[in-house]
Enzyme design. Structure first.
Site, mmCIF file in Angstrom:
data_model
loop_
_atom_site.group_PDB
_atom_site.id
_atom_site.type_symbol
_atom_site.label_atom_id
_atom_site.label_comp_id
_atom_site.label_asym_id
_atom_site.label_seq_id
_atom_site.Cartn_x
_atom_site.Cartn_y
_atom_site.Cartn_z
ATOM 1 N N GLN A 71 29.561 42.708 36.984
ATOM 2 C CA GLN A 71 30.933 43.219 37.024
ATOM 3 C C GLN A 71 31.063 44.351 36.003
ATOM 4 O O GLN A 71 30.751 44.156 34.825
ATOM 5 C CB GLN A 71 31.927 42.097 36.693
ATOM 6 C CG GLN A 71 33.371 42.527 36.898
ATOM 7 C CD GLN A 71 34.375 41.468 36.446
ATOM 8 O OE1 GLN A 71 34.318 41.009 35.318
ATOM 9 N NE2 GLN A 71 35.297 41.105 37.324
ATOM 10 N N LEU B 207 40.335 27.464 40.288
ATOM 11 C CA LEU B 207 40.455 26.016 40.450
ATOM 12 C C LEU B 207 39.849 25.505 41.748
ATOM 13 O O LEU B 207 40.447 24.704 42.462
ATOM 14 C CB LEU B 207 41.918 25.582 40.301
ATOM 15 C CG LEU B 207 42.412 25.573 38.843
ATOM 16 C CD1 LEU B 207 43.891 25.228 38.774
ATOM 17 C CD2 LEU B 207 41.609 24.595 37.984
ATOM 18 N N ARG C 276 37.380 43.289 42.274
ATOM 19 C CA ARG C 276 38.224 42.143 41.903
ATOM 20 C C ARG C 276 39.629 42.640 41.593
ATOM 21 O O ARG C 276 39.811 43.578 40.810
ATOM 22 C CB ARG C 276 37.655 41.386 40.701
ATOM 23 C CG ARG C 276 38.579 40.253 40.256
ATOM 24 C CD ARG C 276 37.954 39.312 39.244
ATOM 25 N NE ARG C 276 37.278 38.201 39.900
ATOM 26 C CZ ARG C 276 37.118 36.991 39.339
ATOM 27 N NH1 ARG C 276 37.569 36.734 38.125
ATOM 28 N NH2 ARG C 276 36.506 36.026 40.000
ATOM 29 N N GLY D 14 34.116 29.301 38.761
ATOM 30 C CA GLY D 14 34.159 29.699 37.357
ATOM 31 C C GLY D 14 33.831 28.537 36.442
ATOM 32 O O GLY D 14 32.669 28.170 36.259
ATOM 33 N N ARG D 15 34.874 27.938 35.881
ATOM 34 C CA ARG D 15 34.666 26.907 34.855
ATOM 35 C C ARG D 15 33.837 25.731 35.338
ATOM 36 O O ARG D 15 33.072 25.146 34.569
ATOM 37 C CB ARG D 15 36.026 26.451 34.317
ATOM 38 C CG ARG D 15 36.674 27.511 33.438
ATOM 39 C CD ARG D 15 38.149 27.283 33.276
ATOM 40 N NE ARG D 15 38.860 27.499 34.542
ATOM 41 C CZ ARG D 15 40.168 27.353 34.686
ATOM 42 N NH1 ARG D 15 40.901 26.978 33.649
ATOM 43 N NH2 ARG D 15 40.737 27.584 35.855
ATOM 44 N N TYR E 290 43.404 44.438 32.962
ATOM 45 C CA TYR E 290 42.524 45.382 32.280
ATOM 46 C C TYR E 290 42.779 46.775 32.864
ATOM 47 O O TYR E 290 43.648 46.941 33.724
ATOM 48 C CB TYR E 290 41.074 44.914 32.382
ATOM 49 C CG TYR E 290 40.884 43.603 31.635
ATOM 50 C CD1 TYR E 290 41.092 43.542 30.258
ATOM 51 C CD2 TYR E 290 40.570 42.419 32.308
ATOM 52 C CE1 TYR E 290 40.977 42.332 29.570
ATOM 53 C CE2 TYR E 290 40.450 41.207 31.622
ATOM 54 C CZ TYR E 290 40.656 41.180 30.252
ATOM 55 O OH TYR E 290 40.548 39.987 29.569
ATOM 56 N N CYS F 276 32.907 36.130 30.742
ATOM 57 C CA CYS F 276 32.460 36.672 29.462
ATOM 58 C C CYS F 276 31.799 35.591 28.622
ATOM 59 O O CYS F 276 32.296 34.464 28.549
ATOM 60 C CB CYS F 276 33.645 37.204 28.662
ATOM 61 S SG CYS F 276 34.333 38.707 29.331
HETATM 62 C C1 FNR Z 1 36.756 34.220 32.799
HETATM 63 N N1 FNR Z 1 37.234 35.018 33.839
HETATM 64 C C2 FNR Z 1 36.793 36.313 33.961
HETATM 65 N N2 FNR Z 1 37.173 37.080 35.030
HETATM 66 C C3 FNR Z 1 36.648 38.293 35.222
HETATM 67 O O1 FNR Z 1 36.986 38.946 36.212
HETATM 68 N N3 FNR Z 1 35.741 38.810 34.336
HETATM 69 C C4 FNR Z 1 35.338 38.127 33.231
HETATM 70 O O2 FNR Z 1 34.484 38.583 32.480
HETATM 71 C C5 FNR Z 1 35.915 36.854 32.995
HETATM 72 N N4 FNR Z 1 35.600 36.128 31.879
HETATM 73 C C6 FNR Z 1 35.935 34.789 31.808
HETATM 74 C C7 FNR Z 1 35.418 33.994 30.787
HETATM 75 C C8 FNR Z 1 35.669 32.629 30.770
HETATM 76 C C9 FNR Z 1 35.061 31.794 29.684
HETATM 77 C C10 FNR Z 1 36.489 32.060 31.775
HETATM 78 C C11 FNR Z 1 36.772 30.572 31.787
HETATM 79 C C12 FNR Z 1 37.042 32.851 32.745
HETATM 80 C C13 FNR Z 1 37.993 34.416 34.965
HETATM 81 C C14 FNR Z 1 37.044 33.715 35.934
HETATM 82 O O3 FNR Z 1 36.174 34.643 36.564
HETATM 83 C C15 FNR Z 1 37.839 32.958 37.026
HETATM 84 O O4 FNR Z 1 38.553 33.897 37.788
HETATM 85 C C16 FNR Z 1 38.792 31.945 36.435
HETATM 86 O O5 FNR Z 1 38.155 31.171 35.445
HETATM 87 C C17 FNR Z 1 39.364 31.031 37.513
HETATM 88 O O6 FNR Z 1 38.348 30.348 38.192
HETATM 89 P P1 FNR Z 1 37.965 28.808 37.827
HETATM 90 O O7 FNR Z 1 37.470 28.806 36.410
HETATM 91 O O8 FNR Z 1 39.228 28.003 37.970
HETATM 92 O O9 FNR Z 1 36.903 28.451 38.810
#
Ligand code: FNR
Length: 360
Positions: free
Chosen positions: A104, A306, A234, A328-329, A186, A25
């Site tokens: 998504q 991670l 997901r 992700g991050r 959700y 998001c």
């Molecule tokens: C997310 N995540 C997330 N997951 C999802 O299914 N839909 C979404 O819109 C979001 N939004 C979102 C925003 C932000 C700013 C973050 C940091 C995370 C979760 C993301 O897709 C992911 O599953 C997690 O961040 C874990 O992966 P990483 O960040 O460790 O690579």
């Protein structure tokens, strides 16, 4: 040759590598007026950079299928034509960069109507720009959250129809992959888990009742989504609750049903449906769930959580634990993760933009 940088084909679509961008998001769409939920220049620059960065599949953030399905007032939406038009330019740009454009589709259920994170992220009521939330059962997520309204049979049918309509719009906008957001507590995840679903009608109770809405949504989407295009789902593999929650065994069982109904890959995350649970977070901690689903349900998987280093991502794919890795991050920190992986893994893959040749 790197397994991570090998193309992956699902149905008629091939991603140039297995480095995918996890949906995240941005809370950056207008929250009122005719442009509510419409893509902005931020989204174009943000997702565009990851496409130029060589990413195989860019999955747009949770995009709401109805206004009350938004997590925050700044979420993207796909419930009207104006939103569809806005997304068309973005999908087209991703495609031009050689990236598969994915989106998504989501309904936030009882976790909807929250403020943007940089404004605290807490629940907001109808008088503060929020709205009344809905859920399988009138149970608040936590003590600080409002009690959602229990969805009626009619309300459930409307949710299914909203996912189908949003799918038609995603297709019209030029997306080639749709992911159903069934994770993180959700709406669809709330129905799956006995922790949040206390219904006594056909959408609650046993495993068949609790999975019914997710499967109906998948059927409704598949009826709109062309057979040559992939559909992802997901899931949170576990609620991480000692008792009374959704479990990894449930996930494996659900995965087999999703496969039969035309889902092509399970994006395996975890958690988000209960506050205050202990999660043993460490690098790649959710990868074993993806591996188990892949092995036992015979469904392709995406691993997420991670995964921050190209060698680590390579090991996940090369080891047969997942078919793709969602970053992700780390992709917020480094839009060029795929280029970095190609450099580090010494692969022949080359998605480097022509415009940047002189910097190679
Ligand atoms: C997310 N995540 C997330 N997951 C999802 O299914 N839909 C979404 O819109 C979001 N939004 C979102 C925003 C932000 C700013 C973050 C940091 C995370 C979760 C993301 O897709 C992911 O599953 C997690 O961040 C874990 O992966 P990483 O960040 O460790 O690579």
């Amino acid at each position: 040759m790197s397994a991570l940088l090998e193309p992956l084909t699902l149905r008629g679509i091939t991603t140039r590598n297995r480095v995918w961008m996890a949906p995240m998001c941005q809370y950056s769409a207008p929250d009122s007026g005719p442009d509510t939920g419409v893509v902005t220049d931020w989204h174009l620059a943000h997702y565009g950079a990851r496409a130029a960065g060589g990413t195989g599949l860019v999955l747009l953030e949770a995009t709401a299928v109805s206004p009350e399905g938004r997590i925050s007032p700044g979420d993207l939406g796909l419930w009207n034509e104006r939103q569809t038009e806005g997304l068309r330019r973005l999908a087209s740009f991703l495609h031009e960069q050689g990236t598969v454009p994915g989106i998504q589709l989501a309904h936030a259920g009882r976790k909807a109507s929250c403020e943007r994170p940089w404004r605290g992220g807490g629940p907001i009521g109808p008088d503060e720009g929020g709205w009344q939330t809905v859920a399988p059962s009138p149970l608040a997520f936590s003590d600080r959250d409002p009690v959602p309204t229990e969805l009626t049979g009619e309300g459930i049918a409307a949710v299914v129809a909203d996912f189908a309509a949003a799918t038609r719009r995603a297709l019209a906008a030029g997306f080639r992959v749709v992911e159903v957001h069934g994770a993180h507590g959700y709406l669809l995840g709330e129905f799956l888990s006995p922790h949040s679903n206390h219904r006594t009608d056909g959408y609650g109770g046993d495993f068949a009742g609790r999975t019914r809405l997710a499967l109906e949504v998948v059927d409704a989407i598949r009826a709109q989504w062309p057979p040559e295009l992939p559909l992802l789902f997901r899931v949170s593999a576990t609620d991480w609750l000692a008792d009374g929650g959704w479990t990894v065994d449930d996930t494996v069982r659900l995965a087999a049903l999703l496969r039969e109904r035309g889902v092509d890959l399970l994006d395996v995350s975890s958690g988000g449906n209960a506050p205050g649970v202990e999660i043993p977070v460490s690098p790649g901690y959710q990868v074993p769930f993806a591996a188990r689903v892949r092995r036992e349900a015979g469904l392709a998987t995406g691993a997420v959580g991670l995964i921050t280093d190209p060698a680590q991502a390579e090991a996940v794919v090369a080891g047969g634990e997942a078919d793709a890795v969602l970053i992700g991050r780390e992709m917020l920190r480094d839009p060029y993760f795929a280029h970095r992986a190609a450099r580090q893994l010494g692969s022949g893959y080359d998605g480097y933009p022509r415009q940047y040749e002189r910097a190679r």
